[in-house]
Design a protein around this motif. Structure first.
Motif, PDB file in Angstrom:
ATOM      1  N   GLY A 144       0.861  -1.215   0.114  1.00 45.85           N
ATOM      2  CA  GLY A 144      -0.166   0.228   0.023  1.00 45.85           C
ATOM      3  C   GLY A 144       0.895   1.371   0.048  1.00 45.85           C
ATOM      4  O   GLY A 144       2.002   1.076  -0.529  1.00 45.85           O
ATOM      5  N   ASN A 145       0.407   2.300   0.442  1.00 45.51           N
ATOM      6  CA  ASN A 145       0.954   3.582   0.484  1.00 45.51           C
ATOM      7  C   ASN A 145       2.321   3.383   1.189  1.00 45.51           C
ATOM      8  O   ASN A 145       3.507   4.267   0.790  1.00 45.51           O
ATOM      9  CB  ASN A 145       0.156   4.783   0.877  1.00 45.51           C
ATOM     10  N   VAL A 146       2.503   2.784   2.437  1.00 45.77           N
ATOM     11  CA  VAL A 146       3.493   3.152   3.175  1.00 45.77           C
ATOM     12  C   VAL A 146       4.614   2.084   2.719  1.00 45.77           C
ATOM     13  O   VAL A 146       5.665   2.387   2.440  1.00 45.77           O
ATOM     14  CB  VAL A 146       3.425   2.738   4.826  1.00 45.77           C
ATOM     15  N   ASP A 161       2.109  -8.503  -1.177  1.00 44.42           N
ATOM     16  CA  ASP A 161       0.710  -7.924  -0.719  1.00 44.42           C
ATOM     17  C   ASP A 161      -0.268  -9.188  -1.005  1.00 44.42           C
ATOM     18  O   ASP A 161      -0.125  -9.774  -1.947  1.00 44.42           O
ATOM     19  CB  ASP A 161       0.250  -6.595  -1.454  1.00 44.42           C
ATOM     20  N   ILE A 162      -1.265  -9.087  -0.088  1.00 44.02           N
ATOM     21  CA  ILE A 162      -2.298 -10.323  -0.222  1.00 44.02           C
ATOM     22  C   ILE A 162      -2.931  -9.877  -1.722  1.00 44.02           C
ATOM     23  O   ILE A 162      -3.577 -10.640  -2.345  1.00 44.02           O
ATOM     24  CB  ILE A 162      -3.293 -10.041   0.873  1.00 44.02           C
ATOM     25  N   LEU A 190      -1.244  -5.692  -7.188  1.00 44.95           N
ATOM     26  CA  LEU A 190      -0.851  -4.452  -6.638  1.00 44.95           C
ATOM     27  C   LEU A 190       0.707  -4.323  -6.544  1.00 44.95           C
ATOM     28  O   LEU A 190       1.192  -3.603  -6.734  1.00 44.95           O
ATOM     29  CB  LEU A 190      -1.896  -4.297  -5.277  1.00 44.95           C
ATOM     30  N   THR A 195       3.994  -3.564   7.067  1.00 46.40           N
ATOM     31  CA  THR A 195       3.036  -2.306   6.965  1.00 46.40           C
ATOM     32  C   THR A 195       1.684  -2.949   6.560  1.00 46.40           C
ATOM     33  O   THR A 195       0.663  -2.040   6.566  1.00 46.40           O
ATOM     34  CB  THR A 195       3.503  -1.595   5.628  1.00 46.40           C
ATOM     35  N   GLY A 218      -1.881  -3.920   6.889  1.00 39.43           N
ATOM     36  CA  GLY A 218      -3.096  -3.807   7.637  1.00 39.43           C
ATOM     37  C   GLY A 218      -3.891  -2.698   7.051  1.00 39.43           C
ATOM     38  O   GLY A 218      -3.872  -2.546   5.823  1.00 39.43           O
ATOM     39  N   VAL A 219      -4.969  -2.245   7.827  1.00 37.04           N
ATOM     40  CA  VAL A 219      -5.906  -1.099   7.300  1.00 37.04           C
ATOM     41  C   VAL A 219      -5.333   0.209   7.874  1.00 37.04           C
ATOM     42  O   VAL A 219      -4.922   0.285   8.989  1.00 37.04           O
ATOM     43  CB  VAL A 219      -7.273  -1.392   7.513  1.00 37.04           C
ATOM     44  N   PRO A 220      -5.267   1.415   7.001  1.00 38.20           N
ATOM     45  CA  PRO A 220      -4.872   2.388   7.622  1.00 38.20           C
ATOM     46  C   PRO A 220      -5.852   3.058   8.437  1.00 38.20           C
ATOM     47  O   PRO A 220      -7.105   2.788   8.175  1.00 38.20           O
ATOM     48  CB  PRO A 220      -4.478   3.461   6.519  1.00 38.20           C
ATOM     49  N   ASN A 279      -5.851  -5.174  12.550  1.00 40.42           N
ATOM     50  CA  ASN A 279      -4.786  -5.029  12.378  1.00 40.42           C
ATOM     51  C   ASN A 279      -3.642  -6.331  13.070  1.00 40.42           C
ATOM     52  O   ASN A 279      -2.859  -6.840  12.606  1.00 40.42           O
ATOM     53  CB  ASN A 279      -3.876  -3.752  12.481  1.00 40.42           C
ATOM     54  N   MET A 320      -0.972 -13.051  11.584  1.00 37.60           N
ATOM     55  CA  MET A 320      -0.717 -14.138  10.529  1.00 37.60           C
ATOM     56  C   MET A 320       0.198 -13.926   9.525  1.00 37.60           C
ATOM     57  O   MET A 320       1.275 -14.829   9.067  1.00 37.60           O
ATOM     58  CB  MET A 320      -2.292 -13.704   9.348  1.00 37.60           C
ATOM     59  N   VAL A 354       5.443  -1.625  11.264  1.00 36.04           N
ATOM     60  CA  VAL A 354       5.002  -0.387  10.844  1.00 36.04           C
ATOM     61  C   VAL A 354       3.501  -0.166  11.135  1.00 36.04           C
ATOM     62  O   VAL A 354       2.935   0.733  11.602  1.00 36.04           O
ATOM     63  CB  VAL A 354       5.222   0.110   9.520  1.00 36.04           C
ATOM     64  N   SER A 355       2.679  -1.325  11.178  1.00 32.56           N
ATOM     65  CA  SER A 355       1.114  -1.487  11.108  1.00 32.56           C
ATOM     66  C   SER A 355       1.044  -0.758  12.402  1.00 32.56           C
ATOM     67  O   SER A 355       1.583  -0.772  13.476  1.00 32.56           O
ATOM     68  CB  SER A 355       0.630  -2.820  10.991  1.00 32.56           C
ATOM     69  N   ASN A 356      -0.262  -0.102  12.536  1.00 29.57           N
ATOM     70  CA  ASN A 356      -0.758   0.708  13.668  1.00 29.57           C
ATOM     71  C   ASN A 356      -1.924  -0.324  14.560  1.00 29.57           C
ATOM     72  O   ASN A 356      -2.536  -1.007  13.676  1.00 29.57           O
ATOM     73  CB  ASN A 356      -1.316   2.112  13.610  1.00 29.57           C
TER      74      ASN A 356
HETATM   75  N1  APR Z   1      -1.000  -9.815   3.823  1.00 31.90           N
HETATM   76  C1  APR Z   1      -0.409  -8.916   3.001  1.00 31.90           C
HETATM   77  N2  APR Z   1      -0.861  -7.643   2.875  1.00 31.90           N
HETATM   78  C2  APR Z   1      -2.030  -7.244   3.284  1.00 31.90           C
HETATM   79  C3  APR Z   1      -2.607  -8.036   4.204  1.00 31.90           C
HETATM   80  C4  APR Z   1      -2.303  -9.304   4.395  1.00 31.90           C
HETATM   81  N3  APR Z   1      -2.756 -10.180   5.139  1.00 31.90           N
HETATM   82  N4  APR Z   1      -3.762  -7.343   4.563  1.00 31.90           N
HETATM   83  C5  APR Z   1      -3.812  -6.272   4.190  1.00 31.90           C
HETATM   84  N5  APR Z   1      -2.743  -5.917   3.334  1.00 31.90           N
HETATM   85  C6  APR Z   1      -2.241  -4.882   2.635  1.00 31.90           C
HETATM   86  C7  APR Z   1      -3.370  -4.311   1.891  1.00 31.90           C
HETATM   87  O1  APR Z   1      -3.826  -5.106   0.672  1.00 31.90           O
HETATM   88  C8  APR Z   1      -2.847  -2.959   1.245  1.00 31.90           C
HETATM   89  O2  APR Z   1      -2.333  -2.957   0.085  1.00 31.90           O
HETATM   90  O3  APR Z   1      -1.739  -3.937   3.164  1.00 31.90           O
HETATM   91  C9  APR Z   1      -1.619  -2.704   2.401  1.00 31.90           C
HETATM   92  C10 APR Z   1      -1.889  -1.461   3.375  1.00 31.90           C
HETATM   93  O4  APR Z   1      -1.810  -0.517   2.550  1.00 31.90           O
HETATM   94  P1  APR Z   1      -2.483   0.917   2.693  1.00 31.90           P
HETATM   95  O5  APR Z   1      -4.203   0.560   2.861  1.00 31.90           O
HETATM   96  O6  APR Z   1      -2.197   1.705   1.764  1.00 31.90           O
HETATM   97  O7  APR Z   1      -2.229   1.508   4.210  1.00 31.90           O
HETATM   98  P2  APR Z   1      -0.933   2.058   4.289  1.00 31.90           P
HETATM   99  O8  APR Z   1      -1.189   3.660   4.389  1.00 31.90           O
HETATM  100  O9  APR Z   1       0.254   1.709   3.719  1.00 31.90           O
HETATM  101  O10 APR Z   1      -0.760   1.932   5.953  1.00 31.90           O
HETATM  102  C11 APR Z   1      -0.353   0.651   6.372  1.00 31.90           C
HETATM  103  O11 APR Z   1       1.062   1.287   8.274  1.00 31.90           O
HETATM  104  O12 APR Z   1       1.319   3.510   9.056  1.00 31.90           O
HETATM  105  C12 APR Z   1       0.769   2.263   9.159  1.00 31.90           C
HETATM  106  O13 APR Z   1      -1.601   3.156  10.298  1.00 31.90           O
HETATM  107  C13 APR Z   1      -1.005   2.473   9.085  1.00 31.90           C
HETATM  108  O14 APR Z   1      -1.408   0.276   9.906  1.00 31.90           O
HETATM  109  C14 APR Z   1      -1.413   1.211   8.715  1.00 31.90           C
HETATM  110  C15 APR Z   1      -0.072   0.701   7.828  1.00 31.90           C
END
Ligand code: APR
Length: 310
Positions: free
Chosen positions: A10-12, A33-34, A38, A77, A79-81, A95, A101, A118-120
Motif C-alpha cells: 500500500g502507501n507506506v 501484498d495479499i 498490486l 506495513t 493492515g488497514v490505515p 490489524n 498471520m 509499521v502497522s498501527n
Molecule cells: N497480507 C499482506 N498484505 C496485506 C494483508 C495481508 N494479510 N492485509 C492487508 N494487506 C495490504 C493491503 O492489501 C494494502 O495494500 O496492506 C496494504 C496496506 O496499505 P494501505 O491500505 O495503503 O495502508 P498504508 O497507508 O500503507 O498503511 C499501512 O501502516 O502507518 C501504518 O496506520 C498505518 O497500519 C497502517 C499501515
C-alpha cells in the motif's frame, strides 16, 4: 546477497520499497501484498524507475511468501490505515489478526530476519509480532520514533526558518497522543532550541507533533506515507550497513526505565544485530511522569488486545 522484504504494497509499504531501492544498498527488495497484482505492479513501476534514478536494487512483487525466503530484514506495513474519526486503537482487532498471520508466514521462511513493524497501533502490533515470532526482542521492533521526531523537526524548521537537517531531537514514549517530547534534548546545530524559540511556541509545536498523524488523516482522508515509508527505510539502512545509529525505536522493555513487558519508544543503537543497546536517558520527574502516562495508555491497549483473544 542482501534481501529485504516489505509486506503490504500500500502507501507506506510501496514508499518504503521505493526509498530503499533509491538508496541502492540492497540486492533485492521483495514487495508482498495479499493483492498480488498490486505488489507486482508497484514493483515493476519502481524497477522501471531504476534506469532514470540509477539504482541496481531489484524489486520483485509477489503474493507468495516463498519469494521472501532468507530475507535479512522484513518490514511489515500490512493492515488497514486509519480513516478520519478512527483512533489508532480502533484498528486493534483487524490489524492484530493481519500482523500475527503475516509474522507467522515471514518467520517460516526467514528464521534469521530482523522484523520492523509499521502497522498501527504500533506499540501493540510490535508486541503481537514479537510474541508470534518467537524471536529475541532485539530482532523485532517498531518504527514510530523516527517519524514522530521528523515531524517535530520539520515543524521546528518551519518555525525557525532553518534547515531541518540541523535540528536534532529525541521523542520517546508511545506512538500517538501520549508521546513524550524532550525539549531539553532538542538542539539546532548544537544550540539548545530553548534559546531560539519561546516557551509557548515550542509548546504549540509539541502539541502539533502529538497530533501529527491525525492532522494528515484530516487532510488526506487516510494516514501518511512519504515520511513513514522513508523512516522505515532509514532503519533498514542502519541495520544493513551496521551503522550503530541512535534512533528512537519502539522496543521491548525488560526493566529499562523501570518498565517490563511493554513495547515503548526509547532511544536505541541500531546495527546489524538489530537493537544492540537500549539507551537509558536520565529523565527528570516531569518527563518520567509523561513516560509512565504513555506506558499506562499502551498497557490499556494491550489489555484490550489480550481481551480479544486473537
Ligand atoms: N497480507 C499482506 N498484505 C496485506 C494483508 C495481508 N494479510 N492485509 C492487508 N494487506 C495490504 C493491503 O492489501 C494494502 O495494500 O496492506 C496494504 C496496506 O496499505 P494501505 O491500505 O495503503 O495502508 P498504508 O497507508 O500503507 O498503511 C499501512 O501502516 O502507518 C501504518 O496506520 C498505518 O497500519 C497502517 C499501515
Amino acid at each position: 546477497m542482501t534481501k529485504v522484504t516489505v509486506i503490504g504494497a500500500g502507501n507506506v509499504g510501496a514508499t518504503c520499497a521505493n526509498v530503499l531501492a533509491h538508496k541502492d544498498i540492497v540486492n533485492e527488495v521483495v514487495l508482498l501484498d495479499i493483492v498480488g497484482d498490486l505488489a507486482k505492479g508497484k514493483a515493476l513501476d519502481s524497477w522501471q524507475q531504476a534506469p532514470i534514478d540509477y539504482y541496481s536494487t531489484k524489486i520483485k512483487g509477489t503474493d507468495n511468501y516463498r519469494d521472501t525466503k532468507n530475507s535479512d530484514v522484513v518490514v511489515i506495513t500490512a493492515g488497514v490505515p486509519r480513516k478520519p474519526g478512527m483512533s489508532r486503537d480502533d484498528l486493534i482487532s483487524t490489524n492484530a489478526r493481519i500482523v500475527k498471520m503475516v509474522t507467522k508466514s515471514v518467520v517460516k521462511y526467514s528464521k534469521k530476519a530482523i522484523i520492523i513493524i509499521v502497522s498501527n497501533p504500533l506499540d501493540v502490533m510490535s508486541l503481537a509480532a514479537w510474541e508470534t515470532s518467537g524471536f529475541p526482542a532485539s530482532r523485532v521492533f517498531g518504527m514510530a520514533g523516527i517519524l514522530d521526531t521528523a515531524r517535530y523537526r520539520a515543524f521546528l524548521a518551519t518555525a525557525l526558518d532553518v534547515s531541518p537537517k540541523d535540528i536534532q531531537a529525541l521523542l520517546m514514549g508511545g506512538h500517538g497522543d501520549t508521546m513524550v517530547p524532550l525539549p531539553r534534548y532538542t538542539t539546532v546545530a548544537g544550540i539548545p532550541v530553548t534559546e531560539l524559540i519561546g516557551k509557548d511556541e515550542l509548546k504549540a509545536i509539541v502539541n502539533r507533533t502529538r497530533k501529527g498523524g491525525g492532522e494528515l488523516v484530516g487532510l488526506m482522508g487516510t494516514s501518511a506515507w512519504y515520511a513513514p515509508g522513508a523512516a522505515a527505510a532509514q532503519m533498514v539502512e542502519a541495520i544493513l550497513k551496521d551503522e550503530k545509529r541512535v534512533f528512537p525505536v519502539c522496543a521491548y522493555l525488560n526493566g529499562e526505565y523501570g518498565m517490563k513487558g511493554i513495547f515503548l519508544g526509547v532511544p536505541v543503537k541500531l546495527g546489524r544485530k538489530g537493537i544492540e543497546k537500549i539507551i537509558e536517558v536520565k529523565l527528570n520527574k516531569t518527563e518520567m511522569k509523561l513516560m509512565e502516562k504513555s506506558a499506562k495508555h499502551v498497557r490499556e491497549v494491550i489489555k484490550t488486545y489480550k481481551g480479544m483473544d486473537i
